[in-house]
Design a protein around this motif. Structure first.
Motif, mmCIF file in Angstrom:
data_model
loop_
_atom_site.group_PDB
_atom_site.id
_atom_site.type_symbol
_atom_site.label_atom_id
_atom_site.label_comp_id
_atom_site.label_asym_id
_atom_site.label_seq_id
_atom_site.Cartn_x
_atom_site.Cartn_y
_atom_site.Cartn_z
ATOM 1 N N HIS A 47 130.719 -38.910 -35.105
ATOM 2 C CA HIS A 47 130.807 -38.136 -34.505
ATOM 3 C C HIS A 47 132.178 -37.699 -34.432
ATOM 4 O O HIS A 47 132.930 -36.614 -33.392
ATOM 5 N N VAL A 48 132.666 -38.740 -34.742
ATOM 6 C CA VAL A 48 134.804 -38.641 -34.935
ATOM 7 C C VAL A 48 135.131 -37.017 -35.454
ATOM 8 O O VAL A 48 135.683 -36.126 -35.040
ATOM 9 N N GLY A 52 134.699 -35.803 -32.081
ATOM 10 C CA GLY A 52 134.909 -37.626 -31.561
ATOM 11 C C GLY A 52 134.910 -37.123 -29.717
ATOM 12 O O GLY A 52 135.426 -37.791 -29.195
ATOM 13 N N LEU A 55 136.221 -40.289 -26.647
ATOM 14 C CA LEU A 55 136.185 -41.326 -27.097
ATOM 15 C C LEU A 55 137.648 -41.974 -26.794
ATOM 16 O O LEU A 55 138.933 -40.399 -26.619
ATOM 17 N N ARG A 60 138.840 -43.738 -31.489
ATOM 18 C CA ARG A 60 138.731 -43.447 -32.513
ATOM 19 C C ARG A 60 139.832 -43.495 -33.482
ATOM 20 O O ARG A 60 138.962 -42.940 -34.522
#
Length: 66
Positions: A47-48, A52, A55, A60
């Motif tokens: 996801h980052v 990201g 977040l 992060r």
């Protein structure tokens, strides 16, 4: 587990550690290493890598440490 749920969980952890003394990202990363399954950590890293979205900055930063 959906990315939204992982983001929500990571942000909840970040909210707690952001209020504690010391480096929040390191403490968040330690918590994720200790309590999250490897698959959850891998999904957070993905996801980052994809930007990201959603977040908190400390979450992060923690993801970069794991």
């Amino acid at each position: 587990m959906s990315p939204d749920k992982l983001v929500r969980m990571a942000n909840q952890i970040a909210t707690f550690f952001d209020t504690q003394p010391g480096e929040a990202a390191e403490k968040i990363a330690a918590h994720l290493r200790d309590f999250w399954e490897p698959d959850m950590r891998a999904r957070l890293a993905a996801h980052v890598a994809a930007g990201g979205e959603g977040l908190k900055p400390s979450a992060r930063a923690a993801a970069a440490l794991i």
